[in-house]
Motif scaffolding. Structure first.
Motif, PDB file in Angstrom:
ATOM      1  N   TYR A   1      93.498 -10.878 -23.794  1.00 25.61           N
ATOM      2  CA  TYR A   1      92.479 -10.869 -24.843  1.00 25.61           C
ATOM      3  C   TYR A   1      92.770  -9.761 -25.856  1.00 25.61           C
ATOM      4  O   TYR A   1      92.569  -9.933 -27.066  1.00 25.61           O
TER       5      TYR A   1
ATOM      6  N   ALA B   1      93.418 -10.261 -29.804  1.00 27.03           N
ATOM      7  CA  ALA B   1      92.673  -9.535 -30.831  1.00 27.03           C
ATOM      8  C   ALA B   1      93.622  -8.981 -31.890  1.00 27.03           C
ATOM      9  O   ALA B   1      93.378  -9.102 -33.095  1.00 27.03           O
TER      10      ALA B   1
ATOM     11  N   GLU C   1      86.371 -11.625 -37.266  1.00 32.20           N
ATOM     12  CA  GLU C   1      85.391 -11.960 -36.232  1.00 32.20           C
ATOM     13  C   GLU C   1      86.076 -12.358 -34.931  1.00 32.20           C
ATOM     14  O   GLU C   1      85.624 -11.976 -33.836  1.00 32.20           O
ATOM     15  N   GLU C   2      87.161 -13.115 -35.027  1.00 32.80           N
ATOM     16  CA  GLU C   2      87.891 -13.513 -33.823  1.00 32.80           C
ATOM     17  C   GLU C   2      88.553 -12.297 -33.171  1.00 32.80           C
ATOM     18  O   GLU C   2      88.617 -12.190 -31.940  1.00 32.80           O
TER      19      GLU C   2
ATOM     20  N   ARG D   1      85.797 -10.452 -31.364  1.00 30.77           N
ATOM     21  CA  ARG D   1      85.336 -11.188 -30.181  1.00 30.77           C
ATOM     22  C   ARG D   1      86.310 -11.014 -29.011  1.00 30.77           C
ATOM     23  O   ARG D   1      85.897 -10.774 -27.876  1.00 30.77           O
ATOM     24  N   ASN D   2      87.596 -11.116 -29.284  1.00 30.87           N
ATOM     25  CA  ASN D   2      88.567 -10.964 -28.201  1.00 30.87           C
ATOM     26  C   ASN D   2      88.659  -9.523 -27.719  1.00 30.87           C
ATOM     27  O   ASN D   2      88.837  -9.278 -26.521  1.00 30.87           O
TER      28      ASN D   2
ATOM     29  N   GLN E   1      86.175  -7.411 -27.691  1.00 28.43           N
ATOM     30  CA  GLN E   1      84.982  -7.209 -26.872  1.00 28.43           C
ATOM     31  C   GLN E   1      85.124  -7.864 -25.507  1.00 28.43           C
ATOM     32  O   GLN E   1      84.648  -7.327 -24.491  1.00 28.43           O
ATOM     33  N   LYS E   2      85.780  -9.009 -25.452  1.00 29.97           N
ATOM     34  CA  LYS E   2      86.020  -9.657 -24.169  1.00 29.97           C
ATOM     35  C   LYS E   2      86.906  -8.788 -23.292  1.00 29.97           C
ATOM     36  O   LYS E   2      86.629  -8.606 -22.095  1.00 29.97           O
TER      37      LYS E   2
ATOM     38  N   SER F   1      84.841  -5.933 -22.048  1.00 33.81           N
ATOM     39  CA  SER F   1      83.865  -6.329 -21.021  1.00 33.81           C
ATOM     40  C   SER F   1      84.518  -6.439 -19.647  1.00 33.81           C
ATOM     41  O   SER F   1      83.860  -6.262 -18.619  1.00 33.81           O
TER      42      SER F   1
ATOM     43  N   VAL G   1      87.640  -2.201 -30.460  1.00 35.68           N
ATOM     44  CA  VAL G   1      86.281  -2.667 -30.758  1.00 35.68           C
ATOM     45  C   VAL G   1      85.655  -1.786 -31.828  1.00 35.68           C
ATOM     46  O   VAL G   1      85.064  -2.278 -32.808  1.00 35.68           O
TER      47      VAL G   1
END
Length: 416
Positions: free
Chosen positions: A185, A189, A199-200, A203-204, A206-207, A210, A222
């Motif tokens: 991920y 990113a 945005e993509e 999102r990656n 942040q994944k 997480s 991030v």
């Protein structure tokens, strides 16, 4: 600004038998299931466990000596394969890639289906910037042992070659094999960042975060993406954490400064922006020195100079790695030994520092600076008699040395 991430190393499982622990470390993230690991005798497993600990401490000479011992006693088959695999890993760490590659091929002679060999050959080739050949090695590993790690490696090589679609496919395949594999991920990113898909990219990133909340690379990504997207309040905590842990990170300093500007804290922001410029210049010097090391892998002085530059900016673990490679190349160099001992003191390892100073004095007894430093360590440890003896030895070789005289006068005053 992208920050170079490092290969993730396999986590060491809780101690069960020594054998299982040693092998799970040696496979270096190959993600073998227990019934896929090659069987190893107790003696070989114990030796390789000790060697792995030395490797983690950047003690390459000890690690290689242990690997040599394992090779001498290991019978043909899985024991010999494991010993060659570890020996190759150590050689890779000190930049002896041709020898490491030869060892990896010897692993395959002992165990043709050995997991992780082609992946590590790909890693070595990637580090030498031979990306086409690295891809071939990763593909060979994937064909024999499909896993996210070589897929990610292959994707990174495609990125370097500008083959974006192939890189994306490799990262997505890694995620398809393991949806919890955070590094894939992370690389997705970066890929979306390069393509301008903010945005993509976020999102990656942040994944990835997480899945591995303590990873500073992910926190930086991030935070930096949030700044660009106007989410400065949320970004500040992420970037502050990176700056506190890595004050030498120019991107984190700059983006934290930008976040504070957007939040109206201009005076505080300027402090970070100014520091970012200083650190950026330091990083440019380090980049140049790293290029020199790649061009002159057998030059201990180049490694030592890199280590000193890394030490100055607070990258102590990286500095120790560079110093230890330099000592591997020139183990009797007292200047490099002295710098390594000083770094040990900065890191709070007085025992290892004393060992290095003692090594220096065995090689060159008249090294007055080492006697002074050794005495200072003993004084810090509240061992005044040992300190006094060290400083007296400094005066033996340089009778009028002002610092040695001052130290002795001070410690004598304490004793009265």
């Amino acid at each position: 600004m992208k920050w170079n991430d490092h290969y993730l190393r396999s986590r060491v499982p809780r101690r069960r038998p020594v054998l299982r622990l040693a092998l799970s470390v040696l496979l270096a993230g190959a993600a073998c299931k227990p019934n896929q690991e090659p069987a190893t005798s107790q003696l070989t497993g114990w030796l390789l466990l000790q060697g792995t600990e030395a490797l983690h401490q950047h003690d390459f000479r000890t690690a290689l000596a242990i690997a040599d011992s394992a090779l001498k006693q290991a019978p043909d088959g899985s024991d010999k394969a494991n010993a060659y695999f570890f020996h190759a890993r150590v050689l890779s760490e000190v930049g002896r890639f041709d020898e490491a590659d030869a060892d990896y091929h010897k692993v395959l002679e002992q165990a043709p289906d050995y997991r992780g060999v082609w992946n590590n050959l790909g890693n070595n080739t990637y580090r030498q910037q031979a990306y086409h050949r690295a891809i071939v090695y990763y593909q060979t590993e994937i064909a024999a042992h499909p896993a996210p790690i070589p897929l990610r490696g292959m994707g990174r090589a495609y990125v370097e070659l500008g083959l974006v679609d192939s890189a994306r496919y490799a990262f997505m395949q890694a995620i398809a094999l393991d949806s919890l594999y955070a590094p894939a991920y992370f690389n997705l990113a970066l890929l979306h960042e390069d393509e301008g898909h903010g945005e993509e990219a976020l999102r990656n990133a942040q994944k990835a975060l997480s899945l591995d909340a303590g990873n500073l690379n992910y926190q930086y990504l991030v935070g930096s993406y949030m700044v660009r997207m106007g989410q400065s309040e949320a970004a500040r905590d992420y970037l502050q954490a990176v700056v506190e842990a890595r004050p030498w990170h120019p991107g984190a300093l700059y983006n934290l400064g930008q976040a504070l500007v957007h939040l109206g804290h201009r005076d505080e922001a300027q402090k970070y922006l100014d520091q970012a410029e200083v650190v950026r210049a330091q990083q440019a010097k380090i980049d140049h020195l790293e290029n020199t090391v790649r061009a002159l892998p057998d030059d201990p002085l180049s490694q030592a100079i890199l280590g000193f530059a890394l030490r100055l900016v607070g990258r102590y673990n990286d500095a120790m790695h560079a110093y230890q490679v330099a000592l591997h190349l020139d183990p009797s160099n007292v200047e490099i030994l002295n710098n390594t001992a000083s770094l040990c003191l900065i890191r709070g390892d007085t025992t290892l520092a004393i060992s290095y100073f003692r090594t220096i004095l065995q090689i060159q007894p008249a090294f007055v600076g080492a006697w002074l430093n050794l005495g200072s360590v003993y004084a810090m440890l509240n061992e005044p008699e040992a300190a006094r003896q060290a400083w007296q030895m400094a005066l033996r070789y340089e009778p009028n040395h002002p610092i040695a005289k001052a130290y002795l006068a001070k410690i004598s005053g304490r004793r009265q």
